[in-house]
Design a protein around this motif. Structure first.
Motif, PDB file in Angstrom:
ATOM      1  N   ASP A 253       0.740  -1.352  -0.011  1.00 47.36           N
ATOM      2  CA  ASP A 253       0.004  -0.028  -0.006  1.00 47.36           C
ATOM      3  C   ASP A 253       0.814   1.227   0.070  1.00 47.36           C
ATOM      4  O   ASP A 253       0.526   2.274  -0.642  1.00 47.36           O
ATOM      5  CB  ASP A 253      -1.018   0.034   1.143  1.00 47.36           C
ATOM      6  CG  ASP A 253      -2.248  -1.023   1.174  1.00 47.36           C
ATOM      7  OD1 ASP A 253      -2.500  -1.413  -0.212  1.00 47.36           O
ATOM      8  OD2 ASP A 253      -2.669  -1.247   1.969  1.00 47.36           O
ATOM      9  N   VAL A 254       1.990   1.134   0.635  1.00 46.49           N
ATOM     10  CA  VAL A 254       2.840   2.424   0.674  1.00 46.49           C
ATOM     11  C   VAL A 254       3.431   2.532  -0.721  1.00 46.49           C
ATOM     12  O   VAL A 254       3.402   3.937  -1.203  1.00 46.49           O
ATOM     13  CB  VAL A 254       3.927   2.187   1.490  1.00 46.49           C
ATOM     14  CG1 VAL A 254       5.120   3.259   1.621  1.00 46.49           C
ATOM     15  CG2 VAL A 254       3.480   1.900   2.955  1.00 46.49           C
ATOM     16  N   CYS A 255       3.865   1.811  -1.511  1.00 46.52           N
ATOM     17  CA  CYS A 255       4.259   1.949  -2.949  1.00 46.52           C
ATOM     18  C   CYS A 255       3.236   2.380  -3.619  1.00 46.52           C
ATOM     19  O   CYS A 255       3.313   3.154  -4.479  1.00 46.52           O
ATOM     20  CB  CYS A 255       4.833   0.545  -3.583  1.00 46.52           C
ATOM     21  SG  CYS A 255       5.319   0.736  -4.993  1.00 46.52           S
ATOM     22  N   LEU A 256       1.938   1.941  -3.381  1.00 45.50           N
ATOM     23  CA  LEU A 256       0.608   2.027  -4.203  1.00 45.50           C
ATOM     24  C   LEU A 256       0.391   3.577  -4.212  1.00 45.50           C
ATOM     25  O   LEU A 256       0.106   4.251  -5.068  1.00 45.50           O
ATOM     26  CB  LEU A 256      -0.361   1.234  -3.796  1.00 45.50           C
ATOM     27  CG  LEU A 256      -1.580   1.374  -4.790  1.00 45.50           C
ATOM     28  CD1 LEU A 256      -1.405   0.690  -6.040  1.00 45.50           C
ATOM     29  CD2 LEU A 256      -2.936   0.547  -4.198  1.00 45.50           C
ATOM     30  N   LYS A 257       0.598   4.095  -2.753  1.00 41.84           N
ATOM     31  CA  LYS A 257       0.170   5.595  -2.419  1.00 41.84           C
ATOM     32  C   LYS A 257       1.062   6.499  -3.189  1.00 41.84           C
ATOM     33  O   LYS A 257       0.752   7.588  -3.411  1.00 41.84           O
ATOM     34  CB  LYS A 257       0.056   5.593  -1.042  1.00 41.84           C
ATOM     35  CG  LYS A 257      -1.217   4.947  -0.506  1.00 41.84           C
ATOM     36  CD  LYS A 257      -1.394   5.341   0.909  1.00 41.84           C
ATOM     37  CE  LYS A 257      -2.811   4.725   1.301  1.00 41.84           C
ATOM     38  NZ  LYS A 257      -3.585   5.079   2.321  1.00 41.84           N
ATOM     39  N   GLU A 258       2.482   6.049  -3.358  1.00 38.38           N
ATOM     40  CA  GLU A 258       3.499   6.926  -3.894  1.00 38.38           C
ATOM     41  C   GLU A 258       3.126   7.151  -5.376  1.00 38.38           C
ATOM     42  O   GLU A 258       3.314   8.114  -5.965  1.00 38.38           O
ATOM     43  CB  GLU A 258       4.875   6.209  -3.622  1.00 38.38           C
ATOM     44  CG  GLU A 258       5.528   6.306  -2.242  1.00 38.38           C
ATOM     45  CD  GLU A 258       6.667   5.885  -2.049  1.00 38.38           C
ATOM     46  OE1 GLU A 258       7.303   5.357  -3.021  1.00 38.38           O
ATOM     47  OE2 GLU A 258       7.144   5.620  -0.767  1.00 38.38           O
ATOM     48  N   ILE A 259       3.043   5.957  -6.018  1.00 37.92           N
ATOM     49  CA  ILE A 259       2.526   5.935  -7.340  1.00 37.92           C
ATOM     50  C   ILE A 259       1.344   6.682  -7.621  1.00 37.92           C
ATOM     51  O   ILE A 259       1.241   7.411  -8.643  1.00 37.92           O
ATOM     52  CB  ILE A 259       2.344   4.335  -8.031  1.00 37.92           C
ATOM     53  CG1 ILE A 259       3.741   3.453  -8.120  1.00 37.92           C
ATOM     54  CG2 ILE A 259       2.071   4.416  -9.478  1.00 37.92           C
ATOM     55  CD1 ILE A 259       3.419   2.225  -8.068  1.00 37.92           C
ATOM     56  N   ALA A 260       0.367   6.617  -7.042  1.00 39.08           N
ATOM     57  CA  ALA A 260      -0.690   7.391  -7.137  1.00 39.08           C
ATOM     58  C   ALA A 260      -0.434   8.936  -6.933  1.00 39.08           C
ATOM     59  O   ALA A 260      -1.224   9.824  -7.651  1.00 39.08           O
ATOM     60  CB  ALA A 260      -2.048   7.008  -5.928  1.00 39.08           C
ATOM     61  N   ALA A 261       0.277   9.181  -5.888  1.00 44.84           N
ATOM     62  CA  ALA A 261       0.561  10.639  -5.740  1.00 44.84           C
ATOM     63  C   ALA A 261       1.241  11.299  -6.955  1.00 44.84           C
ATOM     64  O   ALA A 261       0.918  12.278  -7.395  1.00 44.84           O
ATOM     65  CB  ALA A 261       1.515  10.585  -4.693  1.00 44.84           C
ATOM     66  N   LYS A 262       2.427  10.391  -7.734  1.00 48.25           N
ATOM     67  CA  LYS A 262       2.806  10.864  -8.696  1.00 48.25           C
ATOM     68  C   LYS A 262       2.128  11.116  -9.831  1.00 48.25           C
ATOM     69  O   LYS A 262       1.762  12.065 -10.720  1.00 48.25           O
ATOM     70  CB  LYS A 262       4.232   9.818  -9.110  1.00 48.25           C
ATOM     71  CG  LYS A 262       4.999  10.198  -8.307  1.00 48.25           C
ATOM     72  CD  LYS A 262       6.612   9.013  -8.712  1.00 48.25           C
ATOM     73  CE  LYS A 262       7.544   9.253  -7.935  1.00 48.25           C
ATOM     74  NZ  LYS A 262       8.712   8.675  -8.537  1.00 48.25           N
TER      75      LYS A 262
END
Length: 109
Positions: free
Chosen positions: A62-71
């Motif tokens: 989920d942490v990686c997913l949220k970083e990708i979503a933020a970008k």
């Protein structure tokens, strides 16, 4: 005497090191899993007729997913969310989302 003069005096006297190094290494890059094949879909169910672009197929946490979503949200200048292995982007941004994800190194359908 301003703060720059005080700082340079402390460095010259040896009270402060010339360069301060940090032990922490910041890794701000999101490393895509090359095996991920993502699907980018357009959906409007349960949104009162408003459309949303949905990206599914992530295998990262989920942490990686949220970083990708933020970008993605930053580059598209739109809102959205990330949860349960999928990213939701507000509006019909299918082509733009595919382009950005390809630039990030993902395989996109």
């Amino acid at each position: 005497m301003d703060w720059k003069d005080l700082l340079s005096q402390k460095v010259a006297n040896g009270e402060l090191p010339y360069e301060e190094t940090s032990n922490e290494q910041e890794d701000t890059s999101v490393k895509p899993a090359k095996t991920d094949t993502l699907s980018v879909l357009l959906d409007k169910k349960g949104r009162k007729g408003k459309v949303a672009t949905i990206v599914v197929g992530f295998t990262c946490d989920d942490v990686c997913l949220k970083e990708i979503a933020a970008k993605l949200k930053s580059k598209l200048a739109t809102g959205g969310s990330a949860r349960a292995g999928e990213i939701l982007i507000q509006g019909d941004r299918v082509n733009d989302t595919k382009t950005i994800l390809k630039e990030m190194g993902y395989k996109v359908k």
